[in-house]
Enzyme design. Structure first.
Site, short mmCIF file in Angstrom:
data_model
loop_
_atom_site.label_atom_id
_atom_site.label_comp_id
_atom_site.label_asym_id
_atom_site.label_seq_id
_atom_site.Cartn_x
_atom_site.Cartn_y
_atom_site.Cartn_z
N ASP A 95 0.95 -1.24 0.14
CA ASP A 95 0.03 0.02 0.07
C ASP A 95 0.99 1.33 0.12
O ASP A 95 0.39 2.19 0.76
CB ASP A 95 -1.15 -0.24 1.25
N LYS A 102 12.78 0.99 -12.00
CA LYS A 102 13.94 0.56 -11.51
C LYS A 102 15.19 1.20 -12.51
O LYS A 102 14.84 1.24 -13.91
CB LYS A 102 14.01 -1.14 -11.96
#
Ligand code: NAD
Length: 468
Positions: A95, A102
């Site tokens: 959450d 990345k």
């Protein structure tokens, strides 16, 4: 052998087969939304080296996107895309309201001097700035394999140089040193989260009973591969707070074993002094570098790189539980084999989410420009003292001085960060476990975790009205 990205996508497909998500939406969630591949020159001494690097933003369903930067000679687009996709699912599971991303720079950080690493980091940051691939509301990097707080400080410094007057500039990157707008508890966060995740599993009697183990982590044996940021804190916290016995460790230079248990703090000190874990007093050196993976233990923690447990060595694994501290350490083939064999795998996409969780707290601290606990700590302490005084007055007894100090104490930043992290890891585990129990034919925590992630990401897209 399936590539890392194929492994992640096969886990995605497996979870999707248990759900009713329209195929167009599934495809949108599956693919990388933006891939930036770059080559840039960096001067090393009298010559230039051209460096290959990437930044992948896997999902823009929530912004900013978020994910670490890896320095490794093995970096390639497939790997960075796989790691970025894992970040999307990880954020959903924990959450954390971000999309996944990345970064990867194809260099061997071990071979570079401090100055050379700084040059590479600053130049990489400039490339990201040029293409608008970094910013507090755009894309926020963090540490990963081969990088740490120092690199994050260079990123912030470079970003701030080009963005004079941008009030929220410190939120352009997380995992910074505490003195450079970082947050207490970030460095240990991934390892601490791994410990909380393992502890949650061992609280579920029905699960651990299936592999012949009792509940509770205390006294369980652990073997760890990779004693870097994630591995060292996992080992330290598991042994000091969970009474887990670490009996084997694998590092770059080889594996060591001690049935009586290895003192991790002393081992880290030894490695710093000797440059190696081999020869650590009381331990024996195992014949091959990866042998710590194959020792008979309750919990195996791969905390180095992806693909280390694969078709070629999966049959040698004796551990009852594999706790994926690294990203993608078990390939899809090995995952099916080990799951069928009854080994419990706590998946990366949940287990190492502690890092991004505390990175989120750091980002919140940076955009709110105030340290957690600063406003309320003293007020809380005064109130608690008044309550203790009232209890003493009503009962006519004096509360013990140590108890009184403990109860009265207001929360510092580190207390808030650790409790927020613990809460996140417990809640996420409960959600995944509930999917695993309720969904027929879901045989692994990994599939349950992916189902949990896919349902949250698809709901986000639906509520945006993009896929009615
Ligand atoms: P790190 O660079 O701090 O440490 C990695 C360690 O693994 C190093 O000590 C290295 O020497 C060792 N290693 C490399 N190859 C090895 C081998 N073949 N055998 C044994 N040891 C080997 O990296 P890190 O940040 O701890 O990341 C480790 C893993 O955890 C990566 O998969 C990364 O993506 C993942 N991860 C990191 C974070 C984070 O906050 N740093 C968060 C989530 C996931």
């Amino acid at each position: 052998m399936a590539s890392f990205l194929e492994s992640v996508q096969s886990n995605f497909d497996k979870a999707a087969s248990h759900m009713n998500i329209p195929s167009g939406l599934l495809e949108q969630i599956r693919v990388s939304n933006a891939v930036y591949r770059m080559n840039f020159p960096v001067r090393f001494g009298n010559s230039y080296k051209v460096i290959e690097a990437y930044r992948v933003q896997h999902s823009h369903h929530r912004l900013p996107t978020k994910g670490g930067i890896r320095f490794s000679e093995h970096v390639n687009q497939n790997e960075v895309e796989a790691l970025a996709a894992l970040m999307t699912y990880k954020c959903a599971i924990a959450d954390v309201p971000f999309g996944g991303a990345k970064g990867g720079v194809k260099i061997n950080a071990r071979e570079l001097t401090e100055r050379q690493k700084e040059r590479v980091t600053r130049r990489y940051t400039m490339e990201l700035i040029k293409r608008n691939f970094i910013g507090p509301a755009i894309d926020v990097p963090a540490p990963d394999y081969g990088t740490g707080p120092k690199e994050m400080a260079w990123i912030l410094d470079t970003y701030s140089t080009f963005k004079i007057g941008e009030m929220n500039a410190p939120a352009c990157v997380t995992g910074k040193p505490v003195t450079q707008h970082g947050i207490r508890g970030r460095t240990e966060a991934t390892g601490r989260g791994v410990f909380y995740g393992i502890r949650e599993l061992f609280d579920r009697k029905n699960e651990v009973k299936n592999v012949g183990l009792t509940t509770g982590v205390a006294g369980k044996t652990m073997s760890i591969q990779g004693l870097g940021n994630v591995g060292s804190y996992t080992a330290l916290i598991s042994s000091s707070e969970g009474d887990v016995k670490v009996i084997a460790v694998a590092e770059y230079e080889g594996s060591i074993y001690d049935a009586k248990g290895i003192n991790i703090e002393a081992l880290l000190k030894y490695r710093k002094e000797h440059g190696s874990i081999l020869g650590f007093p009381g331990s024996k050196t195992l014949p091959n570098r990866d042998d710590a993976l194959y020792v008979d233990c309750d919990i195996l923690v791969p905390a180095a790189l992806e693909g280390v447990i694969h078709e070629g060595n999966m049959k040698k694994i004796k551990a009852k539980v594999i706790a994926e501290a690294a990203n993608g350490p078990v390939t899809a083939d090995a995952d099916s084999y080990l799951t069928k064999k009854g080994v419990i795998i706590i998946p990366d996409v949940y287990l190492n989410a502690g890092g991004v969780t505390v990175s989120y707290f750091e980002w919140l601290k940076n955009i709110s420009h105030v340290r957690f606990g600063r406003l309320e700590k003293r007020f809380q302490e005064q109130q608690n003292r008044e309550v203790i005084k009232l209890i003493e007055k009503i009962t006519g007894k004096t509360v013990d001085k140590r108890d009184s100090q403990f109860i009265a104490k207001g929360a510092d930043e580190i207390d808030i960060v650790r409790s927020g992290l613990e809460e996140t890891m417990i809640t996420a585990f409960e959600q995944i476990y509930s999917v695993k129990r309720k969904k027929k034919n879901v045989d692994s925590f990994r599939t349950a975790a992916f189902i949990n992630a896919l349902s949250k990401v698809s709901n986000d897209y639906m509520s945006l009205g993009i896929f009615p």
